[in-house]
Scaffold this motif. Structure first.
Motif, short mmCIF file in Angstrom:
data_model
loop_
_atom_site.label_atom_id
_atom_site.label_comp_id
_atom_site.label_asym_id
_atom_site.label_seq_id
_atom_site.Cartn_x
_atom_site.Cartn_y
_atom_site.Cartn_z
N THR A 40 0.82 -1.20 0.00
CA THR A 40 0.00 0.00 0.00
C THR A 40 0.86 1.26 0.00
O THR A 40 1.80 1.35 0.79
N PRO A 41 0.61 2.21 -0.88
CA PRO A 41 1.38 3.46 -0.88
C PRO A 41 1.03 4.31 0.33
O PRO A 41 0.20 3.95 1.17
N ARG A 42 1.69 5.47 0.42
CA ARG A 42 1.45 6.37 1.55
C ARG A 42 -0.03 6.70 1.66
O ARG A 42 -0.69 7.09 0.71
N THR A 43 -0.55 6.50 2.87
CA THR A 43 -1.96 6.73 3.14
C THR A 43 -2.11 7.55 4.40
O THR A 43 -1.61 7.16 5.46
N ALA A 44 -2.75 8.70 4.29
CA ALA A 44 -3.00 9.56 5.44
C ALA A 44 -4.46 9.49 5.81
O ALA A 44 -5.34 9.28 4.97
N GLY A 45 -4.73 9.65 7.11
CA GLY A 45 -6.12 9.60 7.54
C GLY A 45 -6.32 10.16 8.93
O GLY A 45 -5.37 10.59 9.60
#
Length: 793
Positions: free
Chosen positions: A781-786
C-alpha cells in the motif's frame, strides 16, 4: 453487588443492533444491558476470577485509563500453557501484543502483522491465497486440501483456512505469537508456530464506544462496541464494523481504482458467570467481503520475454512498470467472501481449584473469485477456484490445581471438515492466438473441475510441569493425532467452443479433458512431543531450553494433476525437530524487558506451493528437507515516564538440506533443478527488524497528547519455489506514524491523525508465477494519510 450509574444517551441504534444480535436473550429476565445503554442504573456481577485459566488476560502496557501515563512495564498475562501466568515466566519464545500496540500502529488486518512481529511473513493476495509463516516456514497458500504450518486461533478456536483470519480485527484484547512446533496443548498440531488471537469479553460494567476513520484512496471505516450487564450474572457484548476503500491501483482500461472494496462484520457475545465455580461464553460472528483484492501487477517477463510477445499477438501490451501501480484489464479481478461461526466455551472450577474446560465450535467459510488474465482483450475471461469450507471442533481439557509440585493439563480434541471447491476456466475468443494453439482448441471453452474433501481428526494430549526446586522447572508434553482424509476430484468435459478434431482436439483434451480421480484416502498418525527446562537464575531472569518434535499430517491436492498423475495429488507428512535456547529478563526496576533466543529447526518433507507451467496451476508438494537456524531478540522499555519503546529483530539462516527435484526457473533448462544447500526458501528473509515508539504526556487536567511510530524492515528473499532471479523480492522498509489527543476524565474521546507508509516506499509483499516464464507481484500500500475519531459514551 456494585451499582453502576450511567448518563442518559439516545440509544435507538444501539438497541436495534443489540436486539438483532441477542434475539430472544433480550426478551428474558432483567434487561439491564438495555437499561444501561439507555442510561438507567445497572447491577454488575463480580469480576471473573483472575485464576480462570480459560480467560486470556489483558495486555497491560501504556494505555489510556484513569492513570494513563505509567512509568514502568506492567506484567503481561497469557494462557498459552492453559494457566494464567506472566509471559516472562513461560519458557518458550513468544511475542505478545495488546490492543494499544495494534491500535497505535493502525494494524487491524492479519496481513499487516509482519510489521510488528519478529520472524514473521504474511503472504497475501486475497483471502484464499493467504499464508502465515514463522521463521520462513509456512508459505503454502491456496491449499484447500491441507492446513497451514502455523496454526491460527481465534478465542481458542482453530481456523483451518488461513483466509478465515483475513477480516478486519475487531475488538481484539491480545495477540500472542508462539514460535516453533506446537500441539501438546493447542488444539491442532503445527510445525512452525501458533498465532493466538483473543477478543474482549463482555463486561459487567457498561462500555459503549463508536469510532469513525477516513483517509486517502477513499478509505472509510466505522466501528461500534456495546457491552454491559443483562442480569446480575449475564453480560453481553456487541461489536460491529464496516470498511470501504477504493483501492490504490489504477485500471487503465476504464480508469477505475482496484485493490479495494467493502468489508463488514458483527460479533455478538454472552457471558454467564453465576459464580467462581462456572462460566459460559457464547460467541457468534459473521464477516463478509466484496472487493477487487487479488489484483496483481506485472513484475517480470523472465529471461525470454515471451509473455510480452504473446500479448502483442493479440494486440495487447501489459503495464510493464510496476511502479506505475497500474494494470490494464478488460474484465478485472474480484472476490466475494462470506464467513461466520458460533463457539461455546464452558469452564468449571472445582473445590480443589482443578478446572475443566469444554470448547465447541462450528465455522463456515465461502470464497468465490473472479480473476482476469492480466490483458485488456478477451483471452481468459475468468479463472480461479472457489471454496466452501465447513468445520466443527470439540475440545475437552482438564487442568490440575496450580501451585503444586506437579501441574498437568490433559485433554482430547476432535476436528471435522467438509470442503467443496471448483477450479474453473472461462476462455474468450483469443485464447488460441495468445497461447499458440491450433485454431479452435481453447477458444470460448468453459471448464469446471469440482473437488470434495472430508477430514476427521482425533487427538489426545497432555503436558506436565514439575517444579523440581524453587528455581528449576521441568516440562514434558505429548500429543498423538490420528487423521482420516478422503477426497475426490472430477473435471467435466469442456463445454462451448467450436467442434474440432485432430491437433486442436488433442490440445483441448490435454488441457481441459474429462478427469476422474476416484476415491483418494489418507490415514496418518502424527505425534508431537516437548521437553523443556526453565531455570530461574533470579526473580528477574529466566533461562530455558527445549527440544520439540512436531508433525503436520499430509494432504490431498484438490486440483486436476499434471504429468505426475493421481499419485502426485497426495502430499506427505511434514515433520519438524526443533531446539530452543533462550533467556527472558526484566531489568532496571522493571523498566526493561530483554529477551533473546537461539533456534534450530530441521523439517523433513516440507510442504510448499509449486507451479506447473504446463497446466499453469499451483499445487502442493513436499519440498525436500529444510533447516532454519538463527537468533531472535526482543526488547520493551520505558526509559522515562510516558515513553514505551519496542524492538525486535531476527536473523534466520533458512536453507534446503536436500531438494533435488525442485521446479526449474525459466532461466535454466530442464524439468527439475537441485536447490540442496541453497538459501532459497520462499519468502524467508534472512533479516527482519521492527522498531516501535509510543509516547503519551498530560498537557492539561484530563487531557493527554500521544504519538506512535513504528519501522519495519525485511531483507530480500525469493518469491517463488523455483528460486528464480527474476522473482526476487527486494529488501524494503515501511514506516507508520500517528499523533493524537484524548481525554482522560469524564466523557472519553480520542482524535488522531495517522500516516501509513510515511515515506511512500514502493515495495512488494509476494510474488507469483505466471504464463510463459513471467512473474506477477502484489505491491504494498502506498502512503496513506487519515484521521480517526473515537467516543466512549
Amino acid at each position: 453487588m456494585n451499582q453502576h450509574t450511567t448518563r442518559q444517551q439516545p440509544a435507538a441504534l444501539a438497541l436495534a443492533l443489540l436486539a438483532a444480535c441477542a434475539g430472544p436473550a433480550l426478551a428474558a429476565g432483567d434487561n439491564a444491558l438495555v437499561a444501561a445503554i439507555a442510561g438507567a442504573p445497572a447491577t454488575a456481577a463480580p469480576a471473573p476470577d483472575a485464576a480462570d485459566a480459560a480467560e486470556p488476560a489483558p495486555q497491560a502496557e501504556v494505555a489510556a485509563s484513569a492513570e494513563p501515563i505509567v512509568g514502568a512495564l506492567q506484567t503481561v498475562l497469557v494462557t498459552t500453557r492453559r494457566r494464567v501466568e506472566s509471559a516472562q515466566s513461560v519458557p518458550t519464545p513468544m511475542t505478545v501484543l495488546g490492543d494499544d500496540a495494534l491500535e497505535g500502529s493502525r494494524i487491524y488486518r492479519v496481513q499487516d502483522l509482519q510489521q510488528l512481529l519478529p520472524s514473521t511473513t504474511v503472504n497475501y493476495v486475497h483471502a484464499r491465497q493467504l499464508s502465515f509463516a514463522v521463521r520462513g516456514l509456512g508459505n503454502n497458500p491456496a491449499s484447500d486440501g491441507l492446513e497451514g504450518s502455523v496454526g491460527i486461533y481465534l478465542d481458542n478456536v482453530y481456523l483451518a483456512r488461513p483466509g478465515m483470519a483475513a477480516f478486519d480485527a475487531l475488538d481484539v484484547q491480545q495477540l500472542e505469537l508462539l514460535r516453533g512446533p506446537q500441539g501438546t496443548l493447542f488444539g491442532k498440531n503445527t510445525t512452525a508456530g501458533v498465532l493466538n488471537i483473543a477478543t474482549k469479553k463482555p463486561t459487567f460494567t457498561p462500555e459503549r464506544s463508536a469510532e469513525l476513520s477516513g483517509g486517502r484512496f477513499g478509505y472509510a471505516q466505522g466501528k461500534l462496541v456495546l457491552s454491559g450487564p443483562i442480569t446480575e450474572t449475564l453480560a453481553g457484548r456487541l461489536s460491529a464494523y464496516k470498511t470501504h476503500d477504493d483501492g490504490y491501483i489504477t485500471n487503465l482500461y476504464n480508469g477505475d481504482k482496484v485493490q479495494g472494496g467493502d468489508r463488514q462484520g458483527v460479533r455478538g457475545q454472552l457471558l454467564y458467570e453465576p459464580g467462581r465455580e462456572f462460566s459460559l461464553r457464547v460467541i457468534a460472528d459473521y464477516n463478509e467481503e466484496q472487493s477487487n483484492n487479488g489484483t496483481l501487477v506485472f513484475y517480470s517477463a523472465g529471461p525470454s520475454g515471451r509473455a510480452i510477445a504473446q500479448a502483442q499477438l493479440v494486440g495487447a501490451t501489459p503495464v510493464l512498470d510496476p511502479r506505475q501501480r497500474a494494470v490494464n484489464l478488460d474484465s478485472g479481478s474480484s472476490v466475494t467472501v462470506h464467513q461466520g461461526g458460533v463457539s461455546v466455551e464452558a469452564n468449571w472450577t472445582f473445590a480443589d481449584d482443578a478446572k475443566l474446560t469444554a470448547i465447541s465450535a462450528w465455522r463456515r467459510w465461502n470464497f468465490v473469485p473472479h480473476n482476469d488474465d492480466g490483458l485488456p482483450v478477451p483471452v481468459t475471461l475468468n479463472v480461479g477456484a472457489s471454496a466452501n469450507h465447513k468445520q466443527f471442533t470439540q475440545e475437552l481439557r482438564w487442568a490440575t490445581p496450580s501451585g503444586r509440585a506437579f501441574e498437568s493439563v490433559i485433554g482430547a480434541y476432535y476436528y471435522y471438515q467438509e470442503l467443496a471447491n471448483d477450479s474453473f476456466t472461462v476462455n474468450g475468443p483469443l485464447a488460441d492466438v495468445y497461447n499458440g494453439n491450433p485454431a479452435g482448441a481453447w477458444a470460448n471453452i468453459v471448464s469446471s473441475a469440482p473437488g470434495q474433501l472430508r477430514v476427521n481428526s482425533y487427538a489426545l494430549f497432555g503436558q506436565s510441569t514439575w517444579h523440581a526446586t524453587d528455581k528449576l522447572d521441568l516440562t514434558a508434553g505429548v500429543r498423538v493425532s490420528y487423521e482420516d482424509k478422503w477426497a475426490r476430484v472430477v473435471r467435466y468435459a469442456p463445454t462451448g467452443g467450436a467442434a474440432v478434431s485432430g491437433a486442436a482436439l488433442a490440445a483441448r483434451n490435454a488441457r481441459y479433458g474429462a478427469f476422474e480421480s476416484g476415491n483418494l484416502g489418507l490415514t496418518q498418525d502424527s505425534p508431537t512431543a516437548l521437553l523443556s527446562a526453565g531455570y530461574k537464575a533470579s526473580s528477574e531472569v529466566l533461562w530455558y531450553a527445549s527440544l520439540s518434535h512436531g508433525e503436520k499430517s499430509g494432504g490431498i491436492n484438490l486440483a486436476v494433476p499434471g504429468a505426475g498423475g493421481v499419485a502426485s495429488m497426495l502430499v506427505g507428512t511434514e515433520r519438524a525437530n526443533a531446539l530452543e535456547l533462550g533467556v527472558k529478563s526484566t531489568l532496571l526496576d522493571n523498566r526493561l524487558q530483554l529477551n533473546g533466543n537461539l533456534f534450530a529447526t530441521i523439517v523433513h518433507g516440507y510442504q510448499s506451493n509449486a507451479y506447473d507451467p504446463i497446466s499453469r496451476s499451483s499445487y502442493l508438494t513436499n519440498a525436500g528437507d529444510v533447516r532454519t537456524r538463527g537468533i531472535e531478540v526482543e526488547a520493551v522499555a520505558t526509559p522515562v515516564r510516558g515513553l514505551t519503546l519496542r524492538a525486535n529483530g531476527s536473523f534466520n539462516d533458512a536453507s534446503y538440506l536436500s531438494y533435488s527435484n525442485a521446479p526449474c526457473p525459466p532461466e535454466r533448462s530442464g524439468t527439475f533443478c537441485d536447490l540442496s544447500g541453497r538459501n532459497a526458501l520462499v519468502n524467508a528473509p534472512r533479516w527482519i527488524a521492527n522498531l516501535g515508539v509510543q509516547y503519551a504526556r498530560a498537557v492539561a487536567a484530563g487531557l493527554q497528547v500521544y504519538a506512535n511510530a513504528n519501522y519495519a524492515y525485511r531483507g530480500a528473499t525469493y518469491g517463488t519455489l523455483d528460486a528464480s532471479e527474476y522473482s526476487k523480492i527486494p529488501a524494503y522498509s515501511v514506516s507508520n506514524v500517528s499523533f493524537g489527543v484524548r481525554s482522560t476524565r469524564g466523557a472519553a474521546w480520542d482524535v488522531s491523525l495517522w500516516l501509513k507508509n510515511a515515506f511512500d516506499k514502493h515495495y512488494y509483499t509476494s510474488m507469483w508465477n505466471s504464463g510463459f516464464g513471467s512473474y506477477n507481484a502484489v505491491i504494498g500500500t502506498p502512503r496513506t494519510a487519515g484521521i480517526t475519531g473515537r467516543y466512549e459514551f
